[in-house]
Motif scaffolding. Sequence first.
Motif, PDB file in Angstrom:
ATOM      1  N   VAL A 390     -21.124  -9.775  21.029  1.00 37.56           N
ATOM      2  CA  VAL A 390     -19.922 -10.111  20.268  1.00 37.56           C
ATOM      3  C   VAL A 390     -18.893  -9.013  20.475  1.00 37.56           C
ATOM      4  N   LEU A 391     -17.700  -9.389  20.902  1.00 37.34           N
ATOM      5  CA  LEU A 391     -16.570  -8.465  20.993  1.00 37.34           C
ATOM      6  C   LEU A 391     -15.709  -8.660  19.754  1.00 37.34           C
ATOM      7  N   PHE A 392     -15.521  -7.570  18.992  1.00 37.37           N
ATOM      8  CA  PHE A 392     -14.761  -7.630  17.752  1.00 37.37           C
ATOM      9  C   PHE A 392     -13.374  -7.027  17.929  1.00 37.37           C
ATOM     10  N   LEU A 393     -12.391  -7.636  17.289  1.00 31.86           N
ATOM     11  CA  LEU A 393     -11.080  -7.028  17.070  1.00 31.86           C
ATOM     12  C   LEU A 393     -10.857  -7.058  15.564  1.00 31.86           C
ATOM     13  N   ALA A 394     -10.447  -5.948  14.971  1.00 27.54           N
ATOM     14  CA  ALA A 394     -10.281  -5.898  13.516  1.00 27.54           C
ATOM     15  C   ALA A 394      -9.000  -5.174  13.168  1.00 27.54           C
ATOM     16  N   GLY A 395      -8.359  -5.614  12.088  1.00 33.57           N
ATOM     17  CA  GLY A 395      -7.125  -4.965  11.659  1.00 33.57           C
ATOM     18  C   GLY A 395      -6.844  -5.189  10.194  1.00 33.57           C
ATOM     19  N   LYS A 396      -6.075  -4.255   9.617  1.00 31.34           N
ATOM     20  CA  LYS A 396      -5.620  -4.377   8.232  1.00 31.34           C
ATOM     21  C   LYS A 396      -4.098  -4.288   8.211  1.00 31.34           C
ATOM     22  N   ALA A 397      -3.512  -5.040   7.297  1.00 28.26           N
ATOM     23  CA  ALA A 397      -2.054  -5.134   7.230  1.00 28.26           C
ATOM     24  C   ALA A 397      -1.463  -3.958   6.473  1.00 28.26           C
ATOM     25  N   LYS A 398      -0.284  -3.527   6.922  1.00 29.19           N
ATOM     26  CA  LYS A 398       0.447  -2.539   6.136  1.00 29.19           C
ATOM     27  C   LYS A 398       1.333  -3.288   5.138  1.00 29.19           C
ATOM     28  N   GLU A 399       2.073  -2.539   4.341  1.00 33.87           N
ATOM     29  CA  GLU A 399       2.878  -3.128   3.280  1.00 33.87           C
ATOM     30  C   GLU A 399       3.898  -4.110   3.863  1.00 33.87           C
ATOM     31  N   GLY A 400       3.988  -5.292   3.247  1.00 29.98           N
ATOM     32  CA  GLY A 400       4.963  -6.280   3.674  1.00 29.98           C
ATOM     33  C   GLY A 400       4.576  -7.044   4.923  1.00 29.98           C
ATOM     34  N   GLN A 401       3.347  -6.878   5.373  1.00 30.35           N
ATOM     35  CA  GLN A 401       2.897  -7.507   6.612  1.00 30.35           C
ATOM     36  C   GLN A 401       1.875  -8.594   6.278  1.00 30.35           C
ATOM     37  N   LYS A 669       0.204   1.281   1.139  1.00 31.25           N
ATOM     38  CA  LYS A 669      -0.741   0.167   1.286  1.00 31.25           C
ATOM     39  C   LYS A 669      -2.182   0.648   1.123  1.00 31.25           C
ATOM     40  N   SER A 670      -2.497   1.808   1.674  1.00 28.11           N
ATOM     41  CA  SER A 670      -3.849   2.368   1.531  1.00 28.11           C
ATOM     42  C   SER A 670      -4.177   2.630   0.062  1.00 28.11           C
ATOM     43  N   ARG A 671      -3.169   3.094  -0.671  1.00 27.14           N
ATOM     44  CA  ARG A 671      -3.382   3.340  -2.097  1.00 27.14           C
ATOM     45  C   ARG A 671      -3.642   2.033  -2.846  1.00 27.14           C
ATOM     46  N   THR A 672      -2.884   1.014  -2.478  1.00 24.82           N
ATOM     47  CA  THR A 672      -3.105  -0.294  -3.099  1.00 24.82           C
ATOM     48  C   THR A 672      -4.508  -0.798  -2.789  1.00 24.82           C
ATOM     49  N   ASP A 673      -4.931  -0.637  -1.536  1.00 25.97           N
ATOM     50  CA  ASP A 673      -6.260  -1.087  -1.134  1.00 25.97           C
ATOM     51  C   ASP A 673      -7.355  -0.297  -1.834  1.00 25.97           C
ATOM     52  N   ALA A 674      -7.137   1.007  -2.011  1.00 23.10           N
ATOM     53  CA  ALA A 674      -8.144   1.845  -2.676  1.00 23.10           C
ATOM     54  C   ALA A 674      -8.431   1.349  -4.082  1.00 23.10           C
ATOM     55  N   ASN A 677     -11.110  -1.328  -4.223  1.00 27.02           N
ATOM     56  CA  ASN A 677     -12.442  -1.001  -3.722  1.00 27.02           C
ATOM     57  C   ASN A 677     -13.306  -0.434  -4.837  1.00 27.02           C
ATOM     58  N   LYS A 678     -14.416  -1.078  -5.117  1.00 25.12           N
ATOM     59  CA  LYS A 678     -15.218  -0.663  -6.278  1.00 25.12           C
ATOM     60  C   LYS A 678     -15.848   0.719  -6.075  1.00 25.12           C
ATOM     61  N   GLY A 679     -16.153   1.078  -4.818  1.00 25.58           N
ATOM     62  CA  GLY A 679     -16.685   2.414  -4.563  1.00 25.58           C
ATOM     63  C   GLY A 679     -15.682   3.492  -4.908  1.00 25.58           C
ATOM     64  N   GLN A 680     -14.424   3.267  -4.523  1.00 25.20           N
ATOM     65  CA  GLN A 680     -13.363   4.216  -4.841  1.00 25.20           C
ATOM     66  C   GLN A 680     -13.124   4.292  -6.347  1.00 25.20           C
ATOM     67  N   SER A 970      -7.105   2.231 -17.024  1.00 26.82           N
ATOM     68  CA  SER A 970      -6.408   1.433 -16.013  1.00 26.82           C
ATOM     69  C   SER A 970      -6.557   2.110 -14.653  1.00 26.82           C
ATOM     70  N   LEU A 971      -6.296   1.352 -13.618  1.00 29.47           N
ATOM     71  CA  LEU A 971      -6.358   1.917 -12.275  1.00 29.47           C
ATOM     72  C   LEU A 971      -5.301   2.994 -12.087  1.00 29.47           C
ATOM     73  N   GLU A 972      -4.166   2.846 -12.752  1.00 32.05           N
ATOM     74  CA  GLU A 972      -3.103   3.853 -12.641  1.00 32.05           C
ATOM     75  C   GLU A 972      -3.573   5.178 -13.231  1.00 32.05           C
ATOM     76  N   GLU A 973      -4.267   5.120 -14.368  1.00 30.66           N
ATOM     77  CA  GLU A 973      -4.790   6.350 -14.971  1.00 30.66           C
ATOM     78  C   GLU A 973      -5.828   7.010 -14.068  1.00 30.66           C
ATOM     79  N   LEU A 974      -6.645   6.201 -13.427  1.00 33.52           N
ATOM     80  CA  LEU A 974      -7.706   6.742 -12.585  1.00 33.52           C
ATOM     81  C   LEU A 974      -7.168   7.344 -11.290  1.00 33.52           C
ATOM     82  N   PHE A 975      -6.224   6.654 -10.671  1.00 29.99           N
ATOM     83  CA  PHE A 975      -5.779   7.052  -9.332  1.00 29.99           C
ATOM     84  C   PHE A 975      -4.556   7.962  -9.338  1.00 29.99           C
ATOM     85  N   GLY A 976      -3.826   7.998 -10.434  1.00 27.81           N
ATOM     86  CA  GLY A 976      -2.669   8.894 -10.489  1.00 27.81           C
ATOM     87  C   GLY A 976      -1.422   8.323  -9.862  1.00 27.81           C
ATOM     88  N   TYR A 977      -1.444   7.050  -9.520  1.00 30.81           N
ATOM     89  CA  TYR A 977      -0.249   6.400  -8.970  1.00 30.81           C
ATOM     90  C   TYR A 977      -0.280   4.924  -9.299  1.00 30.81           C
TER      91      TYR A 977
END
Length: 977
Positions: A390-401, A669-674, A677-680, A970-977
Amino acid sequence: MRVLKLFLLLVVAGNATFAQSKYEWKEGNAGGYTYKYVTNDPMQARFYTLKNGLTVILSVNKKEPRIQTLIGVRAGSTSDPADHTGLAHYLEHLLFKGTDKYGSLDWAKEKPYLDQIEGLYDVYNQTTDVAKRKAIYRQIDSVSGIAAKYAIANEYDKMMTAMGAQGTNAHTSNEETVYEEDIPSNAVDKFLTLQAERFRNPQFRIFHTELEAVYEEKNRGLDNDNNKMYETLFAALFPTHNYGQQTTIGTIEHLKNPSLKAIRKFYDTYYVPNNMSIVMAGDFDPDYVIKKIDEKFSYMQPKPVTEYTAAPEKAITAPIVKEVIGPDAESVNIAFRLPGAEDTKTRLLIAALAQVLTNGSAGLMDLNLNKQQKLLSASAGDYGLKDYTVLFLAGKAKEGQTLEDVRDLLLGQLEILKKGQFDETLIKAIVNNYKLAEIQGLESNNNRATSIMDNYIKSAGKTWAADVAYIDDLSKISKQQIVDFANKNLNNNYVIVYKRKGEDKSTEKVEKPPITPVEVNRDAQSAFLKSIFEMPATPVKPQWLDFNKDIQKGKVGAADVLYVQNKENGLFRLYYKFDMGSWNNKLLPLAATYLSFLGTDKMSAEEITKQFYNIACSFKVSAGSDESSIVISGLNENFDQAVKLFEDLIRNCKVDENAFAALKSRINKSRTDAKLNKGQIMNALTYYGMYGAKNPFNNTLSKADLESLKAQTLVDLLHSLPNFKPTIIYYGPKPLATLTADVKRLHPMPATFATPPAATKFEQVHNTKGNVLFTDYNMVQSEVRWVYNDTKYDPKETAIVELFNAYFGGGMGSIVFQTIRESKALAYSTYAYYSSPNKKELSYTTMAYVGSQADKMNEAIAGMNELLTDIPRSDKALITAKASMKQDIETQRVTQDGIIANYLNAKKLGLDYDLRKDVYNAIDNMNFEQVKAFHAKHIAGKPYTYCVLASDKRVSEEDLKKYGDVKKLSLEELFGY
């Protein structure tokens, strides 16, 4: 191939006909045994086939007195019967339960109950009436409780732990089940005696509680969006083959209806010597080891094995589009179905093609997408199986994409490759970097053993010559061959899975019937265990570090140099360490990231990356909490070129506003994704529990601060980094005098060093009463972590801390695991330990964890709290823990730049010597009374913070209030943003 792990690929070459003639199969004889080997194999692997068909593959590596062992079976989930999926994985779990000789107090009395349980499960499977099924299960539970009175839980793990094993584990995947151990070199006889018995007549005892653990594993998978995505992708990619039609863990329906008879049949069918291999890599005498394996495993009788075969999959003629919904971040995954592992030339072409797309540095996606920040992330890779690749291609979108935008970008790079719009020199650079990774990989017993086992699983070891010739054969691949292959095979014949954010209302959990806790007979021992313990073993003397002798010290101007010479190969690692990090300046991590997107007046960022890759070298700038580092590494012959390249970059990098704007967008976008994520989220909860509202986890720029930040500020910070005083660390072939002269020439330092900004102080919370920190997350399970900050660091406590952890909550034989999982079946994953700080001024922290079904959370918390309140006594478990500690220290060898890291870590703790010596000398004199006193003083009755992550639809606030004041964060309290 040998560099599998380092490249995160599963690449296996094919038959020897494509390999150069210098890689040929030859026959050797030693110690009365004939073996095969491949000429010019740097692993010098010996391939034996015993009379009963058992394959044994041995690779000697004298670096440390330890051996990585793998026992592999060429059968996994692909071989599961269609009406009992998940069976191979079940069996893997049960191979830890013992035989008629160990794991039992009285086999004659236990056996009738096990037979009765097996029969009851057969009736249970054939019953559909809900009330009758419940009644039958109550019988299973009742009889299991009686049978468990004769069982000794985790006796296998106790034996392995006592002989000094590390990494006791096993895994099941499509085509394999592999049992893993890392043992001391002096434990070979004990290990082989135990393993031979393990596979002789396994007994499926304590089954219904182990079944609960598998249920939990399934539910964890249902909460994992990536897991769901891959299952969906493979199901579409393989509509006929079991690669896609059967998952390793099985369907919910089959999990609810296990058959012990079907499991036994699977064992009898596939666990035969002509379908198994023993792989060992490490410090041993191969002539002695093969003789012992032959003696121990000769009882095994071969049987014909019919390998799974499936009708060829029909060609995919148009994109197959699927969607997966879940709470985690969105992504796109594209996969092409290609020929399998036996097609050598094709496998090489696929591997080369994947590396041209992305190799972490200079691939098309690396340069055109990641370096130019056209999306959040992009990657490619290949996964080789026997029948297909299997050949994989993988990607994640940035903000507004959109995900469709990501799809187009990924496929666009494939089109660039198909048009041949890449430099042929990239292939040469790929080969050079493979050579670098091969040198690194040879140092690792685990890498050796894993690579050999991969080859055995896919080809029964027949293709090792091609595997050894892999890099040479790869160097013969031409650009045109890659382009032609891509145009022929990679068109609209793909599966694409869009992982979208949302609530998956179709998710169902595995409902678990009530279970009565069973006996674990913690202090019982079988006669077999005693015989293993009594087997003689040649003592291994521990080796202590002497920081004054093992590290050479020098100066470059006012900067200290710490030096260890590499006498093994031609690799180097050069570090500049600075005593400042994100606590001194929040911008440091951001500046370090920004650097990888910057060029100079002379070269673009892409050109710099290409140059590093072409000379098989690399650099990394990173910022931790209280220190930052620059690491330049690679082939020592290119030391000057690599250091010059980096020095020019760090001193002359220039602002790139477009790159900075893209970086800020990607960070958002990475902050939004974090936050998805339940691990984060659990990490954030834990830091909040340890430090309070202001903590190291949320010590980050606010969204407003990030938006107002100027690119020039970061570039100025990067330019200033060489003005701070470094500690210079080197591991490589250069003599110390040459090294200091070269660094002085290549890394000019100021007459006066700059002073780092004052660091932000974070105070650990010291609770006076229990409390609960809760965050809502859409999940089937609940996760609970206990946190309590205790007293300040004291090196005199190290020995008792390590013994307590080994005894109480450190492994499968520990008190916590045996009670929470083995006896009560409350969790798949559970642990508890007393965590030592990394600085002398900090406090110890108690950490405990249970991940359970939400409806069993209260039971799980109660179970853990019982253990935190009162520590059960097991003199045998304590003996095992002490033996394990001694073996670990005796066989540990701190080498290379690890010596310097050990020295620097000791300095942070206020030490100037190897503390392991004190721990080792204390082990024999420690007893349970000391462990109990430690528990009473540091663990029992403490006001814990409960960090709870669960769905508020499944966990009630009233339940949470039982454990203390509840604070919903809240997530804002936990992450600081």
